[in-house]
Design an enzyme around this catalytic site. Structure first.
Site, PDB file in Angstrom:
ATOM      1  NE  ARG B  54       0.092   1.030   3.690  1.00 59.99           N
ATOM      2  CZ  ARG B  54       1.006   1.843   4.165  1.00 59.99           C
ATOM      3  NH1 ARG B  54       2.290   1.471   4.231  1.00 59.99           N
ATOM      4  NH2 ARG B  54       0.703   3.044   4.584  1.00 59.99           N
ATOM      5  N   GLY B  55       0.282   2.397  -0.178  1.00 59.59           N
ATOM      6  CA  GLY B  55       1.072   3.622  -0.297  1.00 59.59           C
ATOM      7  C   GLY B  55       1.258   3.902  -1.786  1.00 59.59           C
ATOM      8  CB  ALA B  56       0.525   6.908  -3.821  1.00 65.04           C
ATOM      9  NE  ARG B  93      -5.958   0.165  -2.986  1.00 63.90           N
ATOM     10  CZ  ARG B  93      -5.349   0.725  -1.924  1.00 63.90           C
ATOM     11  NH1 ARG B  93      -4.141   0.336  -1.581  1.00 63.90           N
ATOM     12  NH2 ARG B  93      -5.958   1.640  -1.215  1.00 63.90           N
ATOM     13  CD  GLN B 204      -3.890   3.224   8.051  1.00 59.77           C
ATOM     14  OE1 GLN B 204      -4.325   3.635   9.123  1.00 59.77           O
ATOM     15  NE2 GLN B 204      -4.596   3.274   6.939  1.00 59.77           N
ATOM     16  CG  ASP B 245      -3.826  10.166   1.099  1.00 58.18           C
ATOM     17  OD1 ASP B 245      -3.805  10.465   2.315  1.00 58.18           O
ATOM     18  OD2 ASP B 245      -3.611   9.015   0.680  1.00 58.18           O
ATOM     19  CG  ASN B 255      -2.442  12.852   5.691  1.00 57.55           C
ATOM     20  OD1 ASN B 255      -2.116  11.987   4.875  1.00 57.55           O
ATOM     21  ND2 ASN B 255      -1.963  12.867   6.920  1.00 57.55           N
ATOM     22  CE  LYS B 256      -5.215   6.965   6.088  1.00 60.67           C
ATOM     23  NZ  LYS B 256      -5.908   6.349   4.981  1.00 60.67           N
TER      24      LYS B 256
END
Lengths: 367, 367
Positions: B54-56, B93, B204, B245, B255-256
Site C-alpha cells: 500500500r502507499g501510492a 485499485r 497504520q 494523499d 490526508n488520513k
C-alpha cells in the site's frame, strides 16, 4: 432508560428480596446484558473496584447501597462498625470523589438521626439515587432548550449532536448528563441523531454510549475519534455535548482525553460546544485548568483492545512487541473554547462570574 | 531501511532469480515479517488489490514490476498485449493515481524505445523505484533542517516529532516522506523521539509506523489519536510532520482522517505543523481543498478491529449489534493551519504563490 424495551436504572434494590441490590454489570456491554445481584459488602466493593459499575454518580450510589448491604447482612450494626465499612468502600477506587462523598453522607445521617439503622441507611441510599436522577433530569431540561432552538432553525433533517466518551445514563442512575438533553428531545418528538466518538483507548463511546442510545431507540452513528473534525467541517454536526470529570472556577473543563480536540474543531467551525455537569463536578478550590492533575493510565490500554470474537470477550494486541505506549487519560479544554456549561440550575458561560451567578453561595471562596 | 538489522526496500528484483520480484507482505505487520515472492502478473495484481503493498509510490512501483513479470513469464510480448496487461493492473485499485501513472510510463517507454522489451521494462521499473528513493531522500534532507534547528534551540531532551498514519518507508520504496527527516536526523546523531498516533480505524500508525521506527532503532511511543492535543498543550511535541494523499494549489492538504484535528491543536499551541510530500502528490488541477472528494470507506473498519491473539491475526467486534458506523477516510487541513510543505525541491509555505516558487513550470496552468 430502556433496555430491551423495559425501563431500568443502573442500580436498584431488589423488590423481591430486600437483602440484595441489583446492578447492570457493565463489563459485559455492549455484547451481553448482565444483571448482577450484590448480596454483601464484599460484592459491592468488588463491583466498584473491578468496574462492574463506573461513573462518579453511580459509584457513589453503589457505595451507599454497599453500606446498606453490610448492615442488612449483619456485617455492621452500629456507627463504629459502619465507619470501618465506609473505609473499606472508599479504598475500592481511591480517586473517585463521589465514593467518599456518599459514604460520608450515609455515616453522617447515621450519627444525627434516631430510628432503625437499616431504615436510615436505606432511605439515605434511596435519597442519593433520587437526587442524582433529579439532577440529571434538570440538566436534560436545560440542555433540551439548545436542541429545540437548533431544531426550530433547521430546515430539514435531524439535530446532529456529537458526544465523546460515555456521559450517559450508565454513568449515573438514569438520564445521564451529556445524553439527558438528547433523551428529553426524543420524548418531545424532536428528530435527533448522535455521532458517537468511539473514545479510545477504553472505547466507552463505542461500547456504552452506542449501546444505551440504541436501546432507547435514538438514531446514532459510531465514528472513530479522528472523524469528528471532518464532520464539523462538512456541516454534519449541529451541537457538541460532552460530560466532565472536573470543571474549575475559570470554566476550564477536564474530560476524557480527546475532548480538547473536538472543542478546537467546534470552535473552528462555529459549532456550539457545551459541557453537561452536575454541580458536584465543579471544583471550587481550583481556579485554572492547568492545576488539574492528569492521570496517566497503563500503557496496556493502548497496546491491547478488547472486543467480541466468537461470542467471547477477547483482547488482541495492536502494537509491535517492543513499542512503548503512553496513556494520558484526560485533557483540559480551555474555557475560551466552551460555549456554555449545562448545570442542574441552568446554562451559563464558562467563566467564574457566570458560574457564580448560578451558584452564588460559592461567592468569596478562593475568590 | 532496517528490518532485523538488515537493510530492505519494500520491493526488489530477486537477485538469485530474475523471474521473481519480492515484496514485504504488509498485511502481517507488525506481528510477523513476511517476504512474498511475486512470480506472475496475477501475483502482482493480487498484491496490489489485497493490500500486501500500500502507499501510492509503492503501488506504482509494484505495477511497473507487474508489467515486467508479465513479459518475463511470456504473458505479454508486444506493445498491444502489454497495454492489456496495463489495463488489468490499473483495475487492481482504481483510485490510486500512481498506479495508472506507472503503467502509462512503462508503456510509453516501450513505444518510444528500441531494444529488447524485457530490458526496457526492467530498466523503467528500476528507474521508477530509484526516482522515488531519491525524492524521499531529498524530502528528508530538507525536513532535517527543521529538526536540526529545533535541536539546536532545545536545552535538553530529544526533539519530539508527532506523526499521524503511516507516511513511512513502508508506503514508499525507502525513507518514506514524513519519516524521512526523522531517519536522516538519526543518521546525523540527533536525539529524536516520535509520538505515533495509532490512526484508527485501520491503525497504520500503531501497526506500520511503530514497527518501522522500532526496526530502525528510533525512540518512539504509540498514543491513541485522542492524546496528541494534550501532549501539545503540555509542551511535549516540538514538531508535527504528516504525509498527504493530495495537496491542492492553495495549499490545502488532504490526508488520513484526524490530521485536521492535530493541525488545529498544533496551531493552538504554536507547534510547527509540516506536511511532507513528493511533488506528484500536488494536484495542480484543483484550487481549493473543498473540491477534494472524500472517500467513505466500509463501516466494518470502525465496527471491527484486528489484532494479535494467541499468535493469530484476530478480528474482534467493538460496537453493539445494531449500531451503524460511518467511516470518512480523509479530511482536509486548511492551508492556514499548515506551517509549511516539505517537497523534494525544498520547503515552502502552504499557498499557491509559494508552491509556484518551487515549481515555476506550473505557472499559468489553471491559474
Amino acid at each position: 432508560m430502556l433496555v430491551n424495551g423495559k425501563p431500568y436504572r443502573t442500580i436498584w434494590l431488589n423488590q423481591q428480596d430486600a437483602g440484595s441490590v441489583e446492578i447492570i454489570d457493565q463489563r459485559f456491554l455492549p455484547h451481553e446484558f448482565v444483571v448482577e445481584q450484590l448480596r454483601s459488602l464484599d460484592d459491592a466493593i468488588i463491583a466498584i473496584r473491578d468496574m462492574h459499575v463506573r461513573g462518579a454518580p453511580l459509584i457513589g450510589a453503589t457505595a451507599a447501597w454497599g453500606m446498606y448491604l453490610a448492615i442488612k447482612q449483619g456485617e455492621a450494626s452500629e456507627l463504629n462498625s459502619l465507619q470501618k465499612v465506609g473505609e473499606l468502600l472508599k479504598k475500592a477506587r481511591p480517586t473517585a470523589v463521589n465514593l467518599a462523598w456518599a459514604v460520608d453522607r450515609v455515616i453522617s445521617k447515621m450519627s444525627c438521626c434516631d430510628g432503625d439503622t437499616i431504615d436510615i441507611v436505606k432511605l439515605e441510599a434511596e435519597t442519593i439515587c433520587e437526587e442524582d436522577v433529579e439532577i440529571c433530569r434538570q440538566i436534560g431540561e436545560h440542555g433540551l432548550t439548545l436542541i429545540e432552538s437548533i431544531a426550530s432553525n433547521k430546515r430539514s433533517g435531524p439535530v446532529n449532536v456529537l458526544t465523546h466518551c460515555n456521559a450517559g445514563w450508565l454513568a449515573t442512575l438514569d438520564w445521564g448528563t451529556a445524553t439527558s438533553p438528547v433523551y428529553q428531545a426524543q420524548q418531545k418528538g424532536i428528530d435527533v441523531h448522535v455521532w458517537v466518538d468511539e473514545t479510545r483507548p477504553r472505547n466507552q463511546g463505542a461500547s456504552l454510549t452506542a449501546w444505551e442510545l440504541g436501546q432507547q431507540g435514538i438514531d446514532h452513528t459510531v465514528i472513530v475519534d479522528n472523524a469528528g473534525g471532518h464532520l464539523m467541517q462538512t456541516g454534519e454536526v449541529d451541537l457538541v455535548i460532552v460530560g466532565t470529570d472536573r470543571t474549575v472556577r475559570n470554566g476550564d473543563v477536564a474530560n476524557k482525553i480527546g475532548t480538547y480536540l473536538k472543542a478546537l474543531a467546534a470552535f473552528d467551525n462555529d459549532v456550539p460546544f457545551f459541557v453537561a455537569l452536575p454541580s458536584p463536578t465543579i471544583d471550587w478550590d481550583l481556579y485554572d485548568g492547568g492545576e488539574i492533575p492528569i492521570e496517566q493510565r497503563a500503557a496496556e490500554e493502548v497496546i491491547y483492545i478488547e472486543g467480541n470474537f466468537n461470542q467471547e470477550r477477547t483482547r488482541v494486541r495492536l502494537t509491535p512487541e517492543h513499542s512503548p505506549a503512553a496513556n494520558p487519560a484526560f485533557d483540559v479544554t480551555p474555557a475560551r473554547l466552551v460555549t456554555g456549561l449545562i448545570t442542574e440550575r441552568g446554562i451559563c458561560g464558562a467563566s467564574e462570574a457566570e458560574l457564580l451567578s448560578l451558584f452564588p453561595e460559592r461567592l468569596g471562596r478562593n475568590g
